[in-house]
Design a protein around this motif. Structure first.
Motif, PDB file in Angstrom:
ATOM      1  N   SER A  24      34.892  36.626  31.147  1.00 56.64           N
ATOM      2  CA  SER A  24      36.066  36.602  32.052  1.00 56.64           C
ATOM      3  C   SER A  24      37.095  35.599  31.874  1.00 56.64           C
ATOM      4  O   SER A  24      37.050  34.855  31.214  1.00 56.64           O
ATOM      5  N   VAL A  27      41.282  35.126  37.876  1.00 57.43           N
ATOM      6  CA  VAL A  27      42.443  35.915  38.492  1.00 57.43           C
ATOM      7  C   VAL A  27      42.881  35.154  39.931  1.00 57.43           C
ATOM      8  O   VAL A  27      43.377  35.972  40.497  1.00 57.43           O
ATOM      9  N   TRP A 465      37.962  42.318  40.512  1.00 54.42           N
ATOM     10  CA  TRP A 465      37.797  41.671  39.291  1.00 54.42           C
ATOM     11  C   TRP A 465      36.142  41.529  39.588  1.00 54.42           C
ATOM     12  O   TRP A 465      35.592  41.288  40.419  1.00 54.42           O
ATOM     13  N   SER A 482      38.274  40.789  30.684  1.00 58.20           N
ATOM     14  CA  SER A 482      37.356  40.337  31.669  1.00 58.20           C
ATOM     15  C   SER A 482      36.588  41.544  31.828  1.00 58.20           C
ATOM     16  O   SER A 482      36.901  42.706  31.964  1.00 58.20           O
TER      17      SER A 482
END
Ligand code: SF4
Length: 767
Positions: A24, A27, A465, A482
């Motif tokens: 990933s 974020v 996320w 991701s």
């Protein structure tokens, strides 16, 4: 940057306890650090920096290390909510989406597409923005689409278009390794992009130290490292930058060979900036002229210059003109398109670049030009719709105007995804009253019951996320994939799934009567978007999920010419300004008046960069006897935006638990305020209370972090004095980028009660 793998796991766990690591990237800011997600028993239990990622070489900052804890928060939304008899109550997806579809159909039938608006974020994934853009533009046909990137990086986007013909930062982070001069304007990098600051610190404390000039009214960590720190008066960036350009020209520090061959507009900017000798600029900015001379000398004698800016420019008066002036500096010095020479019109939010690339901010996807009929035809062909379906008859509606239309009743359905305008927009009392209107149907897509969600008619619970797969692009054009690590909680769905289901229920069709949205999975959405970008500046056509998995990260453009991506734009010194290719025809920087194609062709940039300038004008709200101080809002290293996620990370919340009001020692003494005293900050629009921090900040300036709202008080707004900085801010925006001003509001401070042994809750390590 040397490798250092930062790791954070749940207490009591070691690396050997982790079931699996999932690829990933972080974020929580635009830097885009590569990281792996640790999973144990199908729960996210930590993160680890990716040593092989060129963005961060394994390093992570505090938000990256601890932000994931929000995924496991006990108050995640797990079921849709709908308003019944004034209260939000749990419901099922069929009922919730059914209500949204019913209201959409009714409005389209009775009032048409202009009754609907979409307001999104800078935190979703590329695939989600693109799908939303297709639905909004080609399905509903509304020009009322924007993202909260309007508050964050609309000016970056605009300044890049004005100077270089299209969005997209020209350089790469390695340019920081190679530069000999750093020029930071309104960019508190140590708190907003900590790992970028680590890269700068490596240089500043290593051999061959670059020179550093910082422009900021506060003594930020970067300012404390600077050779020249210009603590200018809020709202005067343009006067300072005009003064520095004046000095470059006056002292012969302009690379005329470069300017003549690769730019247009030099005579126009010379006429304006010659009106700003350092003495005049100094009087406007409230700093000694010697400092401007010195800053100009550092920039003017640089051999490899990296300039950066962020909210101190974008959220301040004359934002676009100032950001363009920073581009001018690198162009006048001929320092772009080669190692160590670039401008970073930084992004704030992690996926802000994708909001802009995909069209979810109202721009056309793939940096297509809304004024160019050939571009609209290309887009219409790709979506298989008639060009007339795509709203391109005027510039899209920006967020501040969308809320104005809601206020006036022209917009009757506002769909908000992944953002929290009830804390982040200016003049919050007004925003709350708009959102609370009976006639406005508000849909909120979020993972938490935010202040905004509390005012909604329908709340759709979303995956975060780590609970979905998709891509996003950082500020140096680096794309990460991701991967989904765990399932979302309860019935929460991804934003992509919600958009696709909405399109299906609305029966949105293309010109052949086929479904308008032709994908059901993130990778299919990515592939559809990347085909549209082929030949455009943001060319993703050479990328694939598999390639991103293998290579870890790829910078656009990635195509046949650059199969592994391109480190820098404009290495050939051909800019994206050809009239047939450019993303926009540009604006007058003073009035915001847009150029037409014929104006732009008359300028004849044809691959050359565009130098532009504007005269300084004072901010619209100046200090008065009643409101003698100037407010600037900003960030702390431990929080992101309105704390929706970071406030639910125990370590981050403990590090910065509460709002504070930062004031200079001089002002504090004059007002009889001591460290830790409870003070009330008041503007013409509202008030807030917080404890005073006597800080190293320019006299006459008050700083309040904008992260703090009311969700942890189980409310959408204050009961009495507020806590949110935007209770005080002003509904005013830049004429070109339409970005609201958060750095220029007149306020006063009143001491409410003594500290009584209490300290201001401001983190010690921050500015
Ligand atoms: S610098 Fe930004 S992207 Fe990197 S770990 Fe910190 S918040 Fe995340």
């Amino acid at each position: 940057m040397a490798v250092r793998v930062d790791l954070q796991l749940e207490e009591g766990l070691g690396e050997q306890d982790v079931d699996r690591w999932v690829q990933s990237a972080c974020v929580l800011c635009s830097h885009g650090c590569g990281m792996d997600i640790a999973v144990k028993n199908d729960r996210i239990v930590g993160v680890r920096g990716r040593a092989e990622d060129r963005i961060n070489r394994g390093r992570l900052g505090p938000k990256g290390l601890y932000g994931w804890q929000a995924n496991n928060a006990a108050d995640r939304l797990t079921r849709p909510l709908i308003r019944r008899d004034g209260e939000l109550v749990e419901t099922d997806w069929d009922t919730a989406l059914g209500a949204v579809v019913e209201r959409s159909r009714q409005l389209l039938a009775t009032q048409g597409p202009l009754a609907m608006a979409f307001y999104t974020t800078g935190q979703l994934f590329l695939e989600e923005y693109y799908t939303q853009a297709v639905i909004g533009m080609a399905g509903i046909g509304t020009p009322h689409m924007d993202g909260n990137t309007r508050l964050c990086t609309a000016t970056a986007d605009q300044a890049l278009k004005e100077s270089f013909g299209s969005d997209g930062d020209p350089g790469c982070y390695e340019d920081i390794n190679d530069c000999d001069t750093l020029f930071l304007v309104g960019h508190n990098v140590a708190e907003t992009q900590t790992v970028m600051w680590m890269r700068m610190l490596d240089r500043l404390h290593g051999p061959d130290r670059p020179r550093l000039v910082v422009v900021d009214p506060r003594a930020t960590p970067a300012a404390r490292e600077a050779d020249v720190h210009l603590a200018i008066r809020n709202g005067t960036n343009l006067a300072l930058l005009n003064g520095i350009q004046h000095e470059l020209i006056a002292n012969g520090w302009v690379d005329h060979g470069f300017v003549d061959a690769h730019t247009v507009g030099f005579d126009q900017i010379r006429k304006i900036v010659t009106q700003y000798p350092p003495e005049r600029a100094a009087a406007i900015c409230g700093v000694p002229a010697t400092q401007i001379h010195e800053a100009a000398r550092v920039v003017g004698t640089a051999r490899r210059l990296v300039s950066t800016c962020l909210q101190g420019v974008y959220q301040s008066h004359q934002a676009t003109a100032s950001a363009v002036a920073i581009n001018n500096l690198n162009l006048l010095r001929g320092m772009i398109g080669r190692p160590g020479c670039t401008v970073f019109q930084m992004n704030g939010q992690p996926t802000a670049q994708n909001t802009r690339e995909c069209g979810a901010n109202g721009d056309m996807p793939a940096f297509l030009n809304w004024q160019n009929p050939n571009h609209i035809e290309q887009l219409a062909r790709h979506w298989n719709v008639d060009p007339s379906v795509i709203p391109h008859w005027f510039r899209h509606t920006h967020a501040m105007q969308i809320f104005r239309y809601c206020e006036e009743g022209a917009i009757r359905l506002l769909w908000i995804s992944g953002t929290n305008p009830a804390v982040s927009l200016p003049e919050l009392a007004r925003i709350r009253s708009i959102l609370a209107q009976e006639r406005l149907f508000v849909v909120v897509q979020d993972a938490f019951l935010t202040e905004t969600a509390r005012l909604a008619d329908v709340v759709l619970p979303t995956a975060l996320w780590g609970e979905k797969t998709g891509t996003f692009t950082n500020a140096d054009r680096t794309v990460h994939l991701s991967e989904q690590a765990v399932d979302p909680p309860g019935e929460a769905r991804t934003d992509l799934e919600i958009w696709i289901e909405y399109a299906r229920r609305m029966n949105l069709q293309d010109a052949d009567g086929q479904p308008l949205v032709k994908w059901s999975a993130p990778e299919e959405a990515f592939d559809h978007f990347k085909r549209l970008t082929q030949g455009r500046p943001c060319d993703y056509s050479g990328m694939s999920y598999d390639k991103l998995r293998t290579q870890g990260q790829i910078q656009w453009p990635c195509n046949d010419q650059h199969p592994d991506g391109a480190q820098r734009l404009y290495e050939d010194l051909v800019f994206n300004t050809d009239p047939d290719d450019c993303e926009e025809y540009g604006h007058d920087l003073t009035t915001g008046a847009g150029n037409e194609e014929k104006d732009y062709r008359a300028l004849n940039p044809a691959g050359r960069a565009i130098l532009k300038a504007a005269d300084y004008s004072p901010p619209h709200e100046l200090p008065t006897e009643d409101y003698p101080l100037l407010l600037t809002t900003g960030r702390t290293v431990y929080h992101f935006h309105t704390r929706t996620k970071t406030g639910r990370s125990r370590r981050l919340q403990e590090a910065a638990p509460e709002v504070w009001v930062e004031v200079s020692a001089t002002d504090a003494e004059r007002l009889g305020i001591g460290e830790g005293d409870l003070v009330r900050a008041e503007s013409r629009r509202g008030s807030l209370q917080g404890r005073a921090r006597i800080g190293d900040i320019r006299r006459g300036v008050v700083f309040v972090p904008f992260h703090y709202g009311y969700w942890d008080r189980q409310a959408s707004g204050p009961d009495g004095d507020g806590r949110a900085a935007n209770e005080l801010t002003v509904s005013d925006w830049d004429p070109v980028s339409k970005q609201p001003y958060f750095k220029v509001a007149a306020v006063r401070l009143v001491r409410v009660e003594p500290a009584d042994g209490q300290q201001a809750p401001a983190p010690e390590v921050t500015a």
